[in-house]
Design an enzyme around this catalytic site. Structure first.
Site: not given
Length: 379
Positions: A275, A277, A312
């Site tokens: 994804n 991330h 993050c």
């Protein structure tokens, strides 16, 4: 030396088993594909009577036909499915898989690292989702979730390790999922030494539903709940059934100035998941980066709990902060109803820390953490 063997033809979703053989003079070959093999039919019941689906998958050498695939549609059985050392329990409500600890998965203690354990938990969870017919994109989404652009994101992860497996040890991991409130679900794990059957670890996690487009949390609808929990135990089953166990404890925010810190951590490309991330396991490594070296040398990690606060991104710069957590009259106990071993009676052998990962620029919390460390056994 014991060797792990598998049958490349017969090990499909419902029949993969670990078995060990003594020394062999030659390497075992794969069995030839049979011209006609009787299909394996896996049946389950779940959800409301109106939505209950009897046959989930019909598996044969030609492929699988299941509810996710649609009537008459054939989904080929991959080689990975045939060779994977995992299978559903007889009632279809949990999944077990065996893993061999590889040389590159052990650390300086010559045992598997906590990151290795966390990766195996993630792997067996994804494999469980695939076996029961959820999406193969790694997010374990159901049909309705994909239609509505919904995904699961981790809210909390709690891992306890009672004995670290060594290189070439075989670990059996059992996992299952259940509902958790209106916007979440939970997944639990029990880890065993396959050779002895000893419980060497337990873990639990909480996940919340998020809209993939808006990045906002969303309640679990009845349709999604029926799909998702069709393969969950009907009665509550917890990896940590003990009252007031450490997986339930809140984590206080670590305040500056931190006693120990590691500043300016940057995500690598290899840290990103599907994804785009940072992968959940990467946070564990970042937390440990700010641990004092004297504790790393004298103790080993027993428990880690992480509360995930925000995502993050690849361009974020991260600070890792650690403080000693002084807990008066703290009880460190590993004795539970799932076969976990009892803790040492000397509470002085344990040390406890609070952790915080934050964005370097604005100080935004990424996650909070707590770790418990036990004194390394004498060698």
């Amino acid at each position: 030396m014991m060797k792990l063997s598998c049958n490349a033809v017969d090990q499909i979703h419902g029949g993969a088993q670990c078995r060990f053989l003594g020394p062999q003079k030659s390497r075992p070959g794969f069995a030839r594909r049979r011209k006609e093999a009787p299909p394996s039919i896996v049946t389950y019941s779940g959800g409301s009577p109106s939505s209950r689906r009897g046959i989930v998958a019909v598996v044969s050498d030609r492929g699988a036909v299941g509810a996710e695939n649609g009537p008459g549609r054939v989904e080929p059985i991959s080689l990975a499915d045939r060779l994977r050392q995992g299978s559903l329990a007889e009632d279809g409500k949990s999944y077990r898989e065996c893993f061999i600890v590889r040389s590159y998965e052990v650390g300086m203690n010559k045992t598997a690292t906590v990151e290795t354990i966390a990766n195996l938990l993630q792997e067996v969870g994804c494999n469980h989702a695939q076996v029961v017919g959820f999406s193969t994109d790694g997010f374990a989404t159901t049909t309705t979730m994909r239609e509505l652009h919904l995904i699961w994101v981790t809210a909390r992860m709690h891992i306890e390790i009672y004995k670290y497996p060594a290189w070439s040890d075989v670990v059996e991991i059992e996992t299952w999922c259940q509902g958790e409130g209106r916007i979440g679900t939970r997944r639990d794990w029990i880890l065993k030494d396959y050779a002895t059957g000893q419980v060497i670890g337990r873990a639990t996690s909480k996940w919340v539903m998020m809209n993939q487009d808006t990045r906002r949390l969303q309640k679990v609808s009845d349709d999604v709940r029926e799909e998702h929990l069709a393969f969950a135990p009907r009665e509550l089953r917890l990896a940590f059934p003990e009252k007031n166990n450490s997986s339930l404890k809140k984590i206080a925010k670590l305040e500056d100035p931190a006693q120990y810190s590691r500043l300016g951590l940057v995500p690598r490309r290899a840290d990103l998941d599907m994804n785009q991330h940072v992968n959940n396991v990467t946070y564990i490594g970042w937390v440990l980066e700010s641990m004092p070296q004297e504790v790393i040398d004298s103790h080993e990690l027993q428990t880690i709990t992480l509360d995930y606060r925000r995502e993050c991104q690849q361009d974020d710069i991260v600070d890792s902060l650690t403080n000693v957590e002084n807990v008066e009259n703290a009880e460190v106990s590993l004795k539970g109803t799932n076969g976990s071993p009892a803790a040492t009676e000397n509470q002085n052998d344990y040390r406890q820390f609070l952790h915080l990962l934050r964005i370097s620029g604005d100080g935004s919390e990424i996650n909070r953490g707590r770790t418990v460390w036990r004194k390394k056994p004498a060698r």
